[in-house]
Design an enzyme around this catalytic site. Structure first.
Site, mmCIF file in Angstrom:
data_model
loop_
_atom_site.group_PDB
_atom_site.id
_atom_site.type_symbol
_atom_site.label_atom_id
_atom_site.label_comp_id
_atom_site.label_asym_id
_atom_site.label_seq_id
_atom_site.Cartn_x
_atom_site.Cartn_y
_atom_site.Cartn_z
ATOM 1 N N ASP A 151 0.853 -1.193 0.000
ATOM 2 C CA ASP A 151 0.000 0.000 0.000
ATOM 3 C C ASP A 151 0.891 1.246 0.000
ATOM 4 O OD1 ASP A 151 -2.332 -1.495 0.196
ATOM 5 O OD2 ASP A 151 -2.574 -1.192 2.351
ATOM 6 N N ARG A 177 -1.148 -0.756 -8.565
ATOM 7 C CA ARG A 177 -2.546 -0.440 -8.236
ATOM 8 C C ARG A 177 -2.625 1.086 -8.239
ATOM 9 N NH1 ARG A 177 -3.745 -1.340 -2.278
ATOM 10 N NH2 ARG A 177 -4.177 -3.517 -2.757
HETATM 11 P P1 FDA Z 1 -14.155 9.232 -4.898
HETATM 12 O O1 FDA Z 1 -13.648 9.613 -3.554
HETATM 13 O O2 FDA Z 1 -14.330 10.300 -5.908
HETATM 14 O O3 FDA Z 1 -15.492 8.417 -4.708
HETATM 15 C C1 FDA Z 1 -16.267 7.951 -5.803
HETATM 16 C C2 FDA Z 1 -17.550 7.337 -5.248
HETATM 17 O O4 FDA Z 1 -17.219 6.182 -4.472
HETATM 18 C C3 FDA Z 1 -18.294 8.233 -4.252
HETATM 19 O O5 FDA Z 1 -19.169 9.090 -4.916
HETATM 20 C C4 FDA Z 1 -19.011 7.201 -3.404
HETATM 21 O O6 FDA Z 1 -20.135 6.688 -4.091
HETATM 22 C C5 FDA Z 1 -18.004 6.086 -3.296
HETATM 23 N N1 FDA Z 1 -17.119 6.248 -2.122
HETATM 24 C C6 FDA Z 1 -15.831 6.634 -2.114
HETATM 25 N N2 FDA Z 1 -15.321 6.625 -0.861
HETATM 26 C C7 FDA Z 1 -16.328 6.218 -0.059
HETATM 27 C C8 FDA Z 1 -16.431 5.997 1.341
HETATM 28 N N3 FDA Z 1 -15.399 6.183 2.151
HETATM 29 N N4 FDA Z 1 -17.615 5.579 1.837
HETATM 30 C C9 FDA Z 1 -18.673 5.369 1.015
HETATM 31 N N5 FDA Z 1 -18.633 5.554 -0.319
HETATM 32 C C10 FDA Z 1 -17.472 5.978 -0.851
HETATM 33 N N6 FDA Z 1 -5.321 5.020 -0.810
HETATM 34 C C11 FDA Z 1 -4.010 5.243 -0.518
HETATM 35 O O7 FDA Z 1 -3.658 6.391 -0.267
HETATM 36 N N7 FDA Z 1 -3.127 4.214 -0.498
HETATM 37 C C12 FDA Z 1 -3.481 2.944 -0.811
HETATM 38 O O8 FDA Z 1 -2.639 2.038 -0.788
HETATM 39 C C13 FDA Z 1 -4.836 2.692 -1.145
HETATM 40 N N8 FDA Z 1 -5.279 1.451 -1.445
HETATM 41 C C14 FDA Z 1 -6.558 1.278 -1.941
HETATM 42 C C15 FDA Z 1 -6.967 0.034 -2.399
HETATM 43 C C16 FDA Z 1 -8.209 -0.115 -2.979
HETATM 44 C C17 FDA Z 1 -8.610 -1.457 -3.507
HETATM 45 C C18 FDA Z 1 -9.082 1.010 -3.087
HETATM 46 C C19 FDA Z 1 -10.429 0.885 -3.743
HETATM 47 C C20 FDA Z 1 -8.716 2.208 -2.584
HETATM 48 C C21 FDA Z 1 -7.459 2.366 -1.988
HETATM 49 N N9 FDA Z 1 -7.060 3.589 -1.466
HETATM 50 C C22 FDA Z 1 -5.747 3.770 -1.126
HETATM 51 C C23 FDA Z 1 -8.076 4.644 -1.188
HETATM 52 C C24 FDA Z 1 -8.195 5.638 -2.329
HETATM 53 O O9 FDA Z 1 -7.039 6.407 -2.434
HETATM 54 C C25 FDA Z 1 -9.381 6.586 -2.105
HETATM 55 O O10 FDA Z 1 -9.209 7.292 -0.925
HETATM 56 C C26 FDA Z 1 -10.745 5.901 -2.050
HETATM 57 O O11 FDA Z 1 -10.807 4.817 -2.927
HETATM 58 C C27 FDA Z 1 -11.875 6.876 -2.449
HETATM 59 O O12 FDA Z 1 -11.654 7.374 -3.737
HETATM 60 P P2 FDA Z 1 -12.455 6.908 -5.048
HETATM 61 O O13 FDA Z 1 -11.426 6.584 -6.083
HETATM 62 O O14 FDA Z 1 -13.353 5.801 -4.740
HETATM 63 O O15 FDA Z 1 -13.173 8.176 -5.587
#
Ligand code: FDA
Length: 280
Positions: A109, A159
């Site tokens: 991560d 990732r």
């Molecule tokens: P965005 O925040 O724009 O959200 C898009 C949509 O997703 C929202 O409108 C909502 O519907 C849903 N959503 C997102 N977050 C939500 C929440 N907390 N609760 C409910 N619904 C939510 N980060 C990092 O810094 N280091 C890492 O190693 C990782 N590893 C990682 C692994 C995996 C498999 C994932 C999916 C994510 C990570 N992350 C991470 C976290 C990532 O950086 C980020 O903070 C979250 O995924 C939220 O961003 P989105 O890309 O989903 O977009």
């Protein structure tokens, strides 16, 4: 505190590996792959860092014994990076060697930007001899486009996420639209890397990545879509039904607060939910 623990269980599979394996089995039954994470970060002493390494080794063995479809994710600060980088590297090497023996895979991560270069240095010092280890890059960071190009050149499994840490404007894009644009640009670059993993719940980002992969001639088995446990599970299953490989990040353990806090911070509805429950 009990109420908070209860609410954290939306995002955390349980306290121990038995709880986690049960969650993995349920996800596997729906055709979803998993990456398991033993919650923990910022170990401050050798005993904690070594205990975390042992837990990761135990996870790999337990995955093999139980026959579930899961790899593991870990944080180098949990293994001691920050106070003893050599110890973190040594533990990572033991974990990666065990994963290789068991034909599994370890994802590192990515943590806050103070750790980015150190994480990449430790990762690259192992990667060429141990391709069973991959890294995470964060679209929020200004440096990430170049990091993606380097990853492609060195055939690294990446990732791509947006980034969950609060960062200064000097290192990260302050506006969400710039983070999104960088995510799309990086997805296009990573189409040339082995098994790019798009970790996002954002439909527009997923669609853009799928178009970029298609244009680059990738087929569905060449990449992964990844989501977090407890977030957009219905969407994950829909994508799986369309034939995509979907992997769910399943965290477990008692050290859940920092992870839970990041999940609350990234979506104001989650905070409102907590406040409502608190007063009820
Ligand atoms: P965005 O925040 O724009 O959200 C898009 C949509 O997703 C929202 O409108 C909502 O519907 C849903 N959503 C997102 N977050 C939500 C929440 N907390 N609760 C409910 N619904 C939510 N980060 C990092 O810094 N280091 C890492 O190693 C990782 N590893 C990682 C692994 C995996 C498999 C994932 C999916 C994510 C990570 N992350 C991470 C976290 C990532 O950086 C980020 O903070 C979250 O995924 C939220 O961003 P989105 O890309 O989903 O977009």
């Amino acid at each position: 505190m009990r109420a908070l623990t209860f609410l954290a269980h939306r995002f955390v599979a349980g306290d121990d590996i038995d709880d986690a394996i049960e969650a993995v089995r349920a996800l596997n039954a729906d055709g979803l792959k998993v990456t398991l994470d033993n919650l923990g970060e910022d170990s401050h002493d050798k005993a904690h860092a070594l205990a975390a390494a042992e837990e990761n080794l135990a996870m790999l063995r337990r995955i093999a014994q139980s026959g579930v479809d899961a790899n593991i994710s870990l944080k180098l600060s949990q293994l001691g990076m920050g106070f003893d980088d050599a110890l973190a590297k040594e533990s990572l090497l033991r974990i990666v060697a065990e994963a290789e023996k068991l034909k599994n895979f370890v994802r590192i991560d990515m943590e806050g930007s103070a750790f980015t270069q150190k994480t990449l240095d430790i990762f690259y010092s192992l990667h060429d001899a141990h391709p069973g280890v991959g890294i995470v890059l964060q679209a929020a960071l200004r440096r990430t486009e170049q990091d993606c190009r380097d990853a492609v050149a060195r055939k690294v499994r990446v990732r791509l996420c947006k980034g969950a840490y609060k960062e200064p404007d000097t290192v990260a894009f302050p506006d969400k639209k710039d983070v999104d644009a960088n995510y799309d640009r990086c997805a296009e670059i990573l189409a040339k890397a082995p098994i790019p993993a798009m970790a996002t719940h954002d439909d527009a980002r997923i669609e853009h990545a799928l178009k970029a992969f298609d244009a680059a001639g990738l087929v569905k088995s060449d990449y992964e879509l990844q989501m977090l446990y407890g977030i957009r599970g219905k969407r994950a299953r829909e994508l799986r039904e369309k034939g995509h490989t979907v992997r769910v990040y399943v965290p477990y353990g008692t050290h859940w607060f920092p992870y839970f806090y990041r999940r609350l911070r990234e979506r104001k509805e989650n905070l409102l939910f907590i406040v409502r429950n608190f007063f009820e």
